[in-house]
Design an enzyme around this catalytic site. Structure first.
Site, short mmCIF file in Angstrom:
data_model
loop_
_atom_site.label_atom_id
_atom_site.label_comp_id
_atom_site.label_asym_id
_atom_site.label_seq_id
_atom_site.Cartn_x
_atom_site.Cartn_y
_atom_site.Cartn_z
CB CYS A 1 3.20 3.35 2.39
SG CYS A 1 2.55 3.79 3.98
CD GLU B 1 6.65 3.90 8.14
OE1 GLU B 1 6.69 2.87 7.45
OE2 GLU B 1 7.01 3.96 9.34
C1 UN1 Z 1 -3.44 3.57 6.42
O1 UN1 Z 1 -3.35 2.65 5.63
O2 UN1 Z 1 -4.45 3.75 7.13
O3 UN1 Z 1 1.61 6.72 3.38
C2 UN1 Z 1 -2.35 4.55 6.66
C3 UN1 Z 1 0.89 5.80 3.76
C4 UN1 Z 1 1.00 5.38 5.20
C5 UN1 Z 1 -0.27 5.56 5.93
C6 UN1 Z 1 -1.25 4.51 5.66
N1 UN1 Z 1 2.07 6.09 5.86
O4 UN1 Z 1 0.14 5.26 3.00
#
Ligand code: UN1
Length: 474
Positions: free
Chosen positions: A279, A245
């Site tokens: 992210c 991810e």
């Molecule tokens: C969210 O926006 O609630 O690293 C989760 C990150 C993502 C998770 C975001 N994997 O920002």
């Protein structure tokens, strides 16, 4: 406050080692929060062996479900102290941090239920008398590499499904969230799982490389695109499965018929909360020309009112970035825009932010080939792009290598329906910020944002199990 001396956790025991890294409070750089060792290939090898040895003891679904529920309850009970530790070690605001611990608690509870709902299938065979049975069995030992921006929730959404489906785990948390990781490990270790069911190896890139080279069946990663690519290559080259991810350069479209106050709230939330270190953050605001001026005015008003400061103060809305290095990377991203003649229309409180703080910045004349429109900056920085109408807005939204999430503000059902199918993103948000997801629905992106099957919710089964098909004749 005292400095924590951290140890790896292998086979149910703490394994101390000489520290090689220090994590400082990003809001007070003279305060060393933790001293962190770096796992060697031997440490990782021992952790993988301990995980393998734990697998037979993980065969009972009820014991797994009980342990997952116990972890959920313990996390819920510790949300205040863990929230404060997250704020102190990573700079996340304490309100967000406590919310995150609750989210992690609910993730463990959810997967506690899932452990009791592992079902198979039985097909009618095309051959008379033959039965076809499909089952979803543990994949084995799974590695997890997790970032500092959600230092409890992201480990939770990898470790909880692994345990629910009967896998054992070797986990390497970010070196910037090692103290938080150690606290989560302590909670997990108290839940009555077999020793070695979850192992934690600490460190930075060296420990990560050792984990990717280890004989794991699968590895789940969340972090930057650059690291994710290296992880994926190393893991898949061994024939193991990989889930990665990675970043996003997420766009939020605001059409002429949108509720502009709600849209401005969503822009500020997506672009600046968590200091832009999600992210799922919004970095591209794609606005219809007719509402450009009123939207920028509304966003500016809200930016000026943001409470930026000590992350452990419950009134704070925006804290510092996680490290001085991250701050200079974000400042480079801002400078790259300035080098192209872009000037911020709005900039939080002025440029002299101390420690690891960066003032929120809004550029109002971003072009689709500006660096900020193409590469993830991971800080409180966003730019506005002006378009005419929905079709041009969608085309602009899709014109990037990434595809994690994308948003649309409109009152048009027709455009909303079209967007859900044609935005090239894994997660479409209508009249909502790009950031902020439920914990029981699939999570993941398209294009360079994600690799492998989805995380979270029931979709997690695909990564954490092997599908077996058995044919039987009488
Ligand atoms: C969210 O926006 O609630 O690293 C989760 C990150 C993502 C998770 C975001 N994997 O920002």
């Amino acid at each position: 406050m005292s400095t924590l001396d951290l140890a790896h956790h292998i086979g149910g025991h703490a394994r101390p080692a000489s520290p090689v890294l220090e994590q400082r409070n990003p809001a007070r750089l003279d305060e060393v929060v933790a001293r962190v060792p770096e796992a060697t290939a031997d440490d990782v090898g021992d952790a993988v062996a301990a995980a393998n040895a734990a697998l037979p003891g993980l065969s009972g679904v009820e014991a797994r479900a009980d342990a997952l529920h116990a972890i959920g309850e313990a996390l819920m009970a510790r949300r205040s102290d863990l929230g404060l530790l997250i704020a102190r070690e990573t700079g996340k605001t304490v309100v967000d941090a406590q919310g995150e611990v609750m989210r992690a608690a609910r993730l463990f509870r959810f997967f506690g239920g899932e452990a009791l709902r592992i079902v198979g299938e039985r097909y009618a065979s095309v051959r008379p008398g033959v039965t076809v049975e499909v089952s979803y069995d543990p994949v084995g030992v799974v590695g997890a590499i997790t970032p500092w921006n959600f230092p409890v929730a992201i480990p939770a959404w990898k470790i909880a499904p692994a345990l629910a489906y009967g896998d054992a785990v070797v986990w390497k948390p970010s070196e910037h969230a090692s103290a938080v990781a150690a606290a989560l490990m302590e909670v997990i270790a108290g839940a009555g799982l077999p020793a070695g069911a979850v192992n934690m190896v600490l460190g930075a890139g060296g420990a990560g490389r050792a984990l990717c080279a280890a004989p794991l069946e699968a590895l789940s990663f969340t972090g930057s695109e650059a690291t994710g690519r290296v992880v994926r290559e190393a893991v898949t080259a061994r024939g193991a499965r990989c889930q990665a991810e990675m970043g996003g350069v997420n766009g939020l479209i605001v059409l002429a018929d949108a509720d502009l106050d709600a849209a401005a709230e969503a822009v500020v939330n997506g672009a600046y909360f968590a200091a832009g270190q999600r992210c799922t953050a919004t970095s591209r605001i794609i606005v219809d020309r007719q509402v450009f001026a009123p939207l920028v005015a509304r966003v500016g008003e809200r930016m000026r009112a943001l409470r930026i400061g000590d992350p452990s103060d419950p009134a704070t809305q925006v804290g510092p970035l996680v490290s001085a290095r991250q701050k200079s990377a974000v400042q480079d991203g801002i400078a790259a825009m300035a080098a192209r003649g872009r000037r911020p229309v709005e900039a939080g409180r002025g440029a002299a932010a101390p420690e690891c703080f960066v003032d929120p910045v809004l550029f109002d004349s971003m072009s689709p080939d500006d660096p900020l429109a193409q590469e993830e900056v991971f800080g409180p920085v966003a730019g506005v792009m002006v378009v005419d109408g929905y079709e041009a807005a969608l085309e602009t939204l899709n014109r990037v290598r990434f595809g994690l999430c994308g948003g649309l503000f409109t009152r048009s059902l027709k455009h909303a329906e079209h967007f859900k199918r044609h935005a090239r993103v894994g997660m479409a948000m209508i009249n909502l910020p790009t950031a902020g997801v439920d914990y029981h629905a699939p999570f993941g992106g398209m294009k360079a944002s994600s690799y492998g099957p989805r995380e979270q919710g029931r979709a997690a089964r695909e990564f954490f199990t092997v599908t077996r098909t058995a044919y039987q004749a009488p």
